[in-house]
Design an enzyme around this catalytic site. Structure first.
Site, PDB file in Angstrom:
ATOM      1  N   TYR A 111       0.827  -1.203   0.000  1.00 23.21           N
ATOM      2  CA  TYR A 111       0.000   0.000   0.000  1.00 23.21           C
ATOM      3  C   TYR A 111       0.865   1.259   0.000  1.00 23.21           C
ATOM      4  O   TYR A 111       1.890   1.305   0.677  1.00 23.21           O
ATOM      5  CB  TYR A 111      -0.914   0.021   1.231  1.00 23.21           C
ATOM      6  CG  TYR A 111      -1.771   1.263   1.278  1.00 23.21           C
ATOM      7  CD1 TYR A 111      -2.951   1.309   0.553  1.00 23.21           C
ATOM      8  CD2 TYR A 111      -1.379   2.396   1.991  1.00 23.21           C
ATOM      9  CE1 TYR A 111      -3.730   2.461   0.553  1.00 23.21           C
ATOM     10  CE2 TYR A 111      -2.149   3.544   1.991  1.00 23.21           C
ATOM     11  CZ  TYR A 111      -3.321   3.570   1.271  1.00 23.21           C
ATOM     12  OH  TYR A 111      -4.083   4.701   1.257  1.00 23.21           O
ATOM     13  N   TRP A 113       1.287   5.689  -1.641  1.00 23.76           N
ATOM     14  CA  TRP A 113       1.038   6.708  -2.668  1.00 23.76           C
ATOM     15  C   TRP A 113       2.118   6.790  -3.733  1.00 23.76           C
ATOM     16  O   TRP A 113       1.902   7.359  -4.791  1.00 23.76           O
ATOM     17  CB  TRP A 113       0.878   8.074  -2.003  1.00 23.76           C
ATOM     18  CG  TRP A 113      -0.531   8.397  -1.657  1.00 23.76           C
ATOM     19  CD1 TRP A 113      -1.375   7.644  -0.895  1.00 23.76           C
ATOM     20  CD2 TRP A 113      -1.261   9.558  -2.057  1.00 23.76           C
ATOM     21  NE1 TRP A 113      -2.589   8.287  -0.793  1.00 23.76           N
ATOM     22  CE2 TRP A 113      -2.538   9.467  -1.490  1.00 23.76           C
ATOM     23  CE3 TRP A 113      -0.951  10.691  -2.809  1.00 23.76           C
ATOM     24  CZ2 TRP A 113      -3.524  10.442  -1.660  1.00 23.76           C
ATOM     25  CZ3 TRP A 113      -1.933  11.676  -2.981  1.00 23.76           C
ATOM     26  CH2 TRP A 113      -3.206  11.522  -2.409  1.00 23.76           C
TER      27      TRP A 113
HETATM   28  N1  LIG Z   1      -2.091   8.189  12.466  1.00 28.18           N
HETATM   29  C1  LIG Z   1      -2.475   8.287  11.190  1.00 28.18           C
HETATM   30  N2  LIG Z   1      -1.932   7.473  10.268  1.00 28.18           N
HETATM   31  C2  LIG Z   1      -2.297   7.581   8.982  1.00 28.18           C
HETATM   32  C3  LIG Z   1      -3.243   8.536   8.571  1.00 28.18           C
HETATM   33  C4  LIG Z   1      -3.821   9.382   9.560  1.00 28.18           C
HETATM   34  O1  LIG Z   1      -4.683  10.240   9.258  1.00 28.18           O
HETATM   35  N3  LIG Z   1      -3.408   9.233  10.856  1.00 28.18           N
HETATM   36  N4  LIG Z   1      -3.586   8.646   7.246  1.00 28.18           N
HETATM   37  C5  LIG Z   1      -3.470   7.440   6.460  1.00 28.18           C
HETATM   38  C6  LIG Z   1      -3.645   7.731   5.044  1.00 28.18           C
HETATM   39  S1  LIG Z   1      -5.114   8.499   4.612  1.00 28.18           S
HETATM   40  C7  LIG Z   1      -2.750   7.367   4.087  1.00 28.18           C
HETATM   41  S2  LIG Z   1      -3.176   7.549   2.430  1.00 28.18           S
HETATM   42  C8  LIG Z   1      -1.470   6.748   4.441  1.00 28.18           C
HETATM   43  C9  LIG Z   1      -0.291   7.189   3.539  1.00 28.18           C
HETATM   44  O2  LIG Z   1       0.733   6.286   3.643  1.00 28.18           O
HETATM   45  P1  LIG Z   1       1.801   6.065   2.479  1.00 28.18           P
HETATM   46  O3  LIG Z   1       1.183   6.232   1.150  1.00 28.18           O
HETATM   47  O4  LIG Z   1       2.499   4.780   2.746  1.00 28.18           O
HETATM   48  O5  LIG Z   1       2.787   7.280   2.756  1.00 28.18           O
HETATM   49  P2  LIG Z   1       3.893   7.956   1.869  1.00 28.18           P
HETATM   50  O6  LIG Z   1       4.768   8.717   2.792  1.00 28.18           O
HETATM   51  O7  LIG Z   1       3.257   8.726   0.758  1.00 28.18           O
HETATM   52  O8  LIG Z   1       4.708   6.728   1.287  1.00 28.18           O
HETATM   53  C10 LIG Z   1       5.144   6.641  -0.016  1.00 28.18           C
HETATM   54  C11 LIG Z   1       6.549   6.034  -0.036  1.00 28.18           C
HETATM   55  O9  LIG Z   1       6.879   5.728  -1.386  1.00 28.18           O
HETATM   56  C12 LIG Z   1       8.185   6.188  -1.668  1.00 28.18           C
HETATM   57  N5  LIG Z   1       8.215   6.474  -3.125  1.00 28.18           N
HETATM   58  C13 LIG Z   1       7.815   7.587  -3.761  1.00 28.18           C
HETATM   59  N6  LIG Z   1       7.943   7.432  -5.098  1.00 28.18           N
HETATM   60  C14 LIG Z   1       8.430   6.195  -5.303  1.00 28.18           C
HETATM   61  C15 LIG Z   1       8.785   5.471  -6.483  1.00 28.18           C
HETATM   62  O10 LIG Z   1       8.663   5.926  -7.615  1.00 28.18           O
HETATM   63  N7  LIG Z   1       9.239   4.199  -6.301  1.00 28.18           N
HETATM   64  C16 LIG Z   1       9.395   3.648  -5.064  1.00 28.18           C
HETATM   65  N8  LIG Z   1       9.835   2.393  -4.984  1.00 28.18           N
HETATM   66  N9  LIG Z   1       9.086   4.328  -3.940  1.00 28.18           N
HETATM   67  C17 LIG Z   1       8.609   5.577  -4.056  1.00 28.18           C
HETATM   68  C18 LIG Z   1       8.387   7.385  -0.793  1.00 28.18           C
HETATM   69  O11 LIG Z   1       9.761   7.623  -0.561  1.00 28.18           O
HETATM   70  C19 LIG Z   1       7.609   6.991   0.472  1.00 28.18           C
HETATM   71  O12 LIG Z   1       8.425   6.314   1.386  1.00 28.18           O
HETATM   72  O13 LIG Z   1      -1.157   7.032   5.800  1.00 28.18           O
HETATM   73  C20 LIG Z   1      -2.199   6.630   6.693  1.00 28.18           C
HETATM   74  N10 LIG Z   1      -1.742   6.736   8.063  1.00 28.18           N
HETATM   75  N1  LIG Z   2      -0.896  18.604   2.563  1.00 30.78           N
HETATM   76  C1  LIG Z   2      -1.396  17.364   2.554  1.00 30.78           C
HETATM   77  N2  LIG Z   2      -2.634  17.133   2.043  1.00 30.78           N
HETATM   78  C2  LIG Z   2      -3.144  15.871   2.053  1.00 30.78           C
HETATM   79  C3  LIG Z   2      -2.394  14.771   2.518  1.00 30.78           C
HETATM   80  C4  LIG Z   2      -1.101  15.045   3.057  1.00 30.78           C
HETATM   81  O1  LIG Z   2      -0.392  14.129   3.523  1.00 30.78           O
HETATM   82  N3  LIG Z   2      -0.644  16.334   3.059  1.00 30.78           N
HETATM   83  N4  LIG Z   2      -2.920  13.496   2.463  1.00 30.78           N
HETATM   84  C5  LIG Z   2      -4.030  13.260   1.548  1.00 30.78           C
HETATM   85  C6  LIG Z   2      -4.725  12.021   1.876  1.00 30.78           C
HETATM   86  S1  LIG Z   2      -3.970  10.558   1.497  1.00 30.78           S
HETATM   87  C7  LIG Z   2      -5.967  11.990   2.409  1.00 30.78           C
HETATM   88  S2  LIG Z   2      -6.734  10.494   2.676  1.00 30.78           S
HETATM   89  C8  LIG Z   2      -6.676  13.223   2.745  1.00 30.78           C
HETATM   90  C9  LIG Z   2      -7.319  13.114   4.127  1.00 30.78           C
HETATM   91  O2  LIG Z   2      -8.223  14.132   4.309  1.00 30.78           O
HETATM   92  P1  LIG Z   2      -8.953  14.239   5.739  1.00 30.78           P
HETATM   93  O3  LIG Z   2      -9.269  12.887   6.225  1.00 30.78           O
HETATM   94  O4  LIG Z   2     -10.043  15.211   5.637  1.00 30.78           O
HETATM   95  O5  LIG Z   2      -7.776  14.924   6.559  1.00 30.78           O
HETATM   96  P2  LIG Z   2      -7.205  14.954   8.019  1.00 30.78           P
HETATM   97  O6  LIG Z   2      -6.198  16.047   7.957  1.00 30.78           O
HETATM   98  O7  LIG Z   2      -6.764  13.630   8.479  1.00 30.78           O
HETATM   99  O8  LIG Z   2      -8.415  15.394   8.939  1.00 30.78           O
HETATM  100  C10 LIG Z   2      -9.110  16.577   8.757  1.00 30.78           C
HETATM  101  C11 LIG Z   2      -9.627  17.088  10.075  1.00 30.78           C
HETATM  102  O9  LIG Z   2     -10.574  16.183  10.632  1.00 30.78           O
HETATM  103  C12 LIG Z   2     -10.720  16.538  11.995  1.00 30.78           C
HETATM  104  N5  LIG Z   2     -11.218  15.392  12.746  1.00 30.78           N
HETATM  105  C13 LIG Z   2     -10.512  14.308  13.155  1.00 30.78           C
HETATM  106  N6  LIG Z   2     -11.312  13.477  13.863  1.00 30.78           N
HETATM  107  C14 LIG Z   2     -12.535  14.043  13.904  1.00 30.78           C
HETATM  108  C15 LIG Z   2     -13.801  13.668  14.497  1.00 30.78           C
HETATM  109  O10 LIG Z   2     -13.958  12.642  15.149  1.00 30.78           O
HETATM  110  N7  LIG Z   2     -14.853  14.514  14.275  1.00 30.78           N
HETATM  111  C16 LIG Z   2     -14.730  15.661  13.574  1.00 30.78           C
HETATM  112  N8  LIG Z   2     -15.825  16.386  13.398  1.00 30.78           N
HETATM  113  N9  LIG Z   2     -13.554  16.043  13.035  1.00 30.78           N
HETATM  114  C17 LIG Z   2     -12.483  15.254  13.188  1.00 30.78           C
HETATM  115  C18 LIG Z   2      -9.341  16.999  12.444  1.00 30.78           C
HETATM  116  O11 LIG Z   2      -9.482  18.186  13.194  1.00 30.78           O
HETATM  117  C19 LIG Z   2      -8.583  17.200  11.143  1.00 30.78           C
HETATM  118  O12 LIG Z   2      -7.909  18.447  11.058  1.00 30.78           O
HETATM  119  O13 LIG Z   2      -5.798  14.328   2.737  1.00 30.78           O
HETATM  120  C20 LIG Z   2      -5.021  14.403   1.543  1.00 30.78           C
HETATM  121  N10 LIG Z   2      -4.383  15.681   1.533  1.00 30.78           N
HETATM  122 MO   LIG Z   3      -5.137   8.791   2.331  1.00 30.20          MO
END
Ligand SMILES: Nc1nc2c(c(=O)[nH]1)N[C@H]1C(S)=C(S)[C@@H](COP(=O)(O)OP(=O)(O)OC[C@H]3O[C@@H](n4cnc5c(=O)[nH]c(N)nc54)[C@H](O)[C@@H]3O)O[C@H]1N2
Ligand SMILES: Nc1nc2c(c(=O)[nH]1)N[C@H]1C(S)=C(S)[C@@H](COP(=O)(O)OP(=O)(O)OC[C@H]3O[C@@H](n4cnc5c(=O)[nH]c(N)nc54)[C@H](O)[C@@H]3O)O[C@H]1N2
Ligand SMILES: [Mo]
Length: 765
Positions: A111, A113
């Site tokens: 999994y 990005w």
């Molecule tokens: N506590 C907490 N944990 C969360 C979340 C949260 O809200 N709270 N959010 C979750 C969510 S929504 C998401 S989507 C995940 C994201 O989790 P990930 O998608 O696993 O996070 P990234 O840091 O984007 O990891 C991408 C990795 O790919 C590598 N990479 C980039 N380009 C390439 C390439 O071309 N080739 C190879 N081989 N590697 C590459 C980068 O160096 C990086 O290490 O995290 C989740 N974890």
């Molecule tokens: N700059 C930047 N943008 C991103 C990403 C990133 O890594 N960096 N990641 C991308 C990815 S993979 C995803 S999935 C999206 C995620 O998009 P979201 O899931 O919307 O993003 P978060 O920042 O995890 O959370 C947004 C807000 O939800 C609120 N929140 C948390 N828990 C609760 C709750 O129980 N109730 C309510 N009402 N509010 C709550 C928090 O205050 C938080 O600031 O963002 C994307 N956009």
């Molecule tokens: Mo995500």
């Protein structure tokens, strides 16, 4: 010699400057009205000391060979080896594990990005390759919206309104009187979009909302989750109680006769069951506004007034994705749809419900109506899979089973883990448990660009190029801009593209022709473009020929769709346009879910106490609810070592936001390095005071590279501020098994020891 070229990243399109083969500048594309600053981080990082320059093997693995329970992982030095030797080792390991344990013994979910660029999409490349050698145990769902991905199809027949097919911004600006946003609409997140961004449009869309005077109520524990320009009213909700507020509103609508009975009868099933629950006929607890007020800590008078205002106005209900990344995260989504159904505005412009507005750039932009091409993955011969966030369970408990959406899955016995393009030490919950689980497989192979925590916890590390070191092509969903991602610099060190690496392994395993089609990377890129041209041509949209596209560096196509109202056709004629639910209608009660007999997800939306929240007994010991939002200064853990992310750190630590009263009660001041802890683990972070937080709430964004004080001891302190040291590794329910990082209780104290240096940004020996 100086040169410039366009490149695409998940956070925008940039013009890259090089001089004598080195990177010298990167700036937002002139076409982008609101470019993200994150791009600057590439400048020093891409050619910096943390790049993995040569294939490397962990010393203990090389010496002792593959074995289960290897505790050297994550703690031992690496030995660099020539490419040929590394690829021979990988091929022979894959053959050995396949022979001894079958393809099921290979976990290739991988999994993550990765990078923008459709061809060099690491995870797709890996899946395609593994399918040529007989397949792999895979994962389903995303960390973003796993609960939604399972509940929405039961309720509305598909996942419309989650990552696509939302009502577009123009319809909301023009027709809505009120937006009620659970979790607000944090604009920092709209910097990114998977696969690339042509133009950052959200700021402009929000200005239109402002001009039209649409009122917004943001129901969130965090004030600045609402966009600054909208002067939104802030209702500081207790985290994880959104469903209670929705039920309180529903109670008022039902008891005061404010529901749209005609819509409910025409378009829904299960109103009677929902009504019985809301009124308390089925469980003896009426879900009154007072009941909700007590759980959510929002005044009942306010809930009542909001309910009346929602009924009196054209109201769009928005729920962000973070709300479903909590325990029982299915419920607020189901209930939000139910609430919109009671109001009867689903399918009307400016009314209804949508999820994740602002979460990524394109949500609420018009769709293209066709799909851009992707890398064909072939066929996976292995049927075993896991819900994506059950990775530690899978590795720790082979042979045991897990309930999932009406199925019972048995965890296969994983011997080899192969990861490319994601970082479980970033994304997974309860890292201490993951570290233990990660010891179980015999061999872990990773392709990485940088010496981050994934690379450090692998046995065989293969250096991958960044997008700047290869030719690629960027298309993103909803985006009408295609970017020619031309190679800007030579590969750093001996890095190779994931395609080249996997081609080398495929050659050794006899599947090269099947994997590569006997095409070069450039031939693949060109084929992607030609496939896109065929697709757009079929709907009457013209694209320039490949040579002009490559010369110009980009192409823009006419948008076939301008505006959309979600579920409008269904609303107009539910018989002619039924939903893909068993009843063809919106299921306020699902007989299917009820038939699973789960005690943590009933046949209708309901309030369940989260495993951890401010109302639980555990809050005595851990009285702070920790939310881990997305980082504004980067994408997840990518470029945490880049200048934009580094600038935000305090004393080298990730900033944790805390209210002044909560800080004072603990004797903490701005800038203090603190220890954030609970029974699962601990990390350091640095205090930022923020009076825009509900008391008892702290916010620590994700993304700080896991940096254990002593990697050779279990449950070591993370020096850096990774919230997943603290989050629980539990599924949302037996229905969706979604990750629940936003249900986390912690305590915070001053860190009195000398603050240890950050070592995550020093490459391993
Ligand atoms: N506590 C907490 N944990 C969360 C979340 C949260 O809200 N709270 N959010 C979750 C969510 S929504 C998401 S989507 C995940 C994201 O989790 P990930 O998608 O696993 O996070 P990234 O840091 O984007 O990891 C991408 C990795 O790919 C590598 N990479 C980039 N380009 C390439 C390439 O071309 N080739 C190879 N081989 N590697 C590459 C980068 O160096 C990086 O290490 O995290 C989740 N974890
Ligand atoms: N700059 C930047 N943008 C991103 C990403 C990133 O890594 N960096 N990641 C991308 C990815 S993979 C995803 S999935 C999206 C995620 O998009 P979201 O899931 O919307 O993003 P978060 O920042 O995890 O959370 C947004 C807000 O939800 C609120 N929140 C948390 N828990 C609760 C709750 O129980 N109730 C309510 N009402 N509010 C709550 C928090 O205050 C938080 O600031 O963002 C994307 N956009
Ligand atoms: Mo995500």
């Amino acid at each position: 010699m100086t040169d410039t070229t366009l490149t695409a990243t998940h956070w925008g399109t940039y013009r890259v400057r090089t001089s004598n083969g080195r990177l010298t500048g990167i700036e937002g594309w002139s076409r982008d009205p609101d470019p993200s600053p994150i791009g600057r981080s590439l400048l020093t990082a891409v050619e910096g000391p943390l790049r993995i320059r040569r294939p490397a093997i962990r010393k203990g693995w090389l010496k002792n060979g593959p074995r289960q329970g290897d505790s050297g992982r994550g703690a031992e030095p690496f030995l660099e080896v020539p490419w040929d030797e590394a690829l021979d080792l990988v091929a022979s390991e894959l053959l050995r594990v396949r022979e001894a344990h079958g393809n099921e013994g290979i976990y290739g979910g991988s999994y993550g990005w990765a990078s923008a660029g459709r061809f060099h999409h690491a995870q797709s490349q890996l899946h395609r390759f593994l399918n040529t050698i007989g397949g792999y145990t895979r994962s389903v769902q995303t960390y973003s919206s796993a609960a939604a991905e399972i509940i929405l199809p039961h309720v509305i027949g598909n996942t419309d309104g989650l990552t696509g097919h939302h009502s577009t911004w123009d319809t909301i600006a023009e027709h809505a009187g009120l937006i009620v946003a659970f979790g607000g609409l944090p604009t920092r997140n709209s910097q990114v979009q998977p696969g690339g961004v042509g133009e950052h449009r959200l700021a402009e869309e929000l200005r239109a909302i402002e001009r039209r005077g649409v009122r917004m109520v943001s129901i969130s524990p965090v004030r600045d989750d609402a966009p600054a320009n909208l002067a939104a009213e802030w209702l500081p909700i207790r985290p994880n109680t959104d469903v209670a507020v929705m039920l309180g509103i529903a109670h008022l609508l039902i008891s005061q006769g404010l529901c749209d009975r005609a819509f409910i009868e025409r378009c829904c099933v299960g109103f009677d069951q929902l009504r019985a629950y809301v009124l308390g006929e089925s469980d003896g607890i009426p879900k009154t506004p007072e009941w909700a007020a007590n759980l959510a800590d929002i005044d009942a008078v306010r809930i009542i007034a909001l309910a009346r205002e929602m009924a009196a106005n054209r109201t769009t209900i928005m729920v962000n994705w973070a709300v479903q990344r909590g325990d029982h995260g299915e419920q607020p989504y189901w209930m939000a749809i139910a609430l919109a159904a009671l109001l009867g505005q689903i399918g009307l412009p400016g009314g209804g419900v949508g999820f994740g507005y602002g979460a990524i750039n394109g949500i609420g932009s018009p769709e293209l109506g066709f799909k851009w091409p992707a890398l064909p993955q072939g066929k996976n011969q292995v049927s075993a899979y896991i819900p994506v966030a059950r990775i530690s369970d899978l590795l720790l408990n082979p042979g045991s089973s897990v309930e999932f959406n009406g199925n019972r899955l048995v965890y296969p016995d994983i011997r080899l883990v192969y990861w490319a393009g994601g970082n479980p030490f970033h994304h997974h919950q309860d890292i201490n448990r993951l570290v233990a689980a990660w010891r179980r497989p015999e061999t872990i192979i990773a392709h990485e660009q940088f010496w981050n925590s994934l690379a450090r916890h692998a046995d065989i590390v293969l250096p991958a190029t960044t997008s700047l070191e290869r030719n690629d092509i960027a298309f993103a969903n909803r985006e009408n801009v295609i970017v020619a991602m031309k190679k800007a610099i030579e590969p750093v060190g001996e890095a190779r593209s994931d395609f080249a690496i996997l081609s080398g392994i495929a050659e050794r395993m006899g599947t090269l022709a099947e994997f590569s089609n006997n095409w070069s990377e450039d031939e693949w890129v060109r084929d992607f473009y030609e496939r896109a041209r065929t697709t757009t041509g079929a709907v009457g949209i013209s694209m320039p020929d490949f040579a002009s596209f490559w010369r110009d560096g980009h192409a823009t196509i006419e948008r076939p769709v301008r505006s959309h109202v979600m579920l409008a056709a269904f609303r107009d004629d539910p018989r002619a346009n039924p939903l893909k639910t068993p009843s063809g209608r919106i299921e306020l009660y699902s007989a299917t879910i009820a038939s699973f007999g789960y005690d943590d997800c009933l046949g209708h939306p309901a309030w369940f106490e989260p495993a951890e929240w401010l109302g639980s007994p555990l809050a005595k010991d851990y009285p702070i609810h920790l939310l881990s939002c997305q980082p504004g200064s980067k994408l997840h853990s990518q470029y945490d070592h880049g200048e934009v992310s580094l600038r935000e750190k305090i004393a080298g630590r990730a900033p944790i936001r805390l209210g002044p009263l909560d800080a004072k009660a603990r004797g903490l001041s701005a800038g203090d390095v603190v220890r954030v802890f609970n029974s699962r683990g601990a990390c350091l972070a640095a205090i930022v005071l923020d009076d825009g937080l509900r008391p008892g709430t702290a916010v620590l964004a994700t993304g700080a590279w896991y940096d254990p004080l002593d990697p050779s001891v279990p449950a070591s302190l993370d020096k850096h501020g990774n919230p997943n040291m603290l989050t629980p590794d539990k599924g949302s329910s037996r229905l969706a098994q979604a990750p629940i990082p936003n249900s986390t209780l912690v305590e915070i104290e001053l860190f009195r020891d000398p603050v240890p240096p950050i070592t995550a940004f020093v490459p391993p020996v």
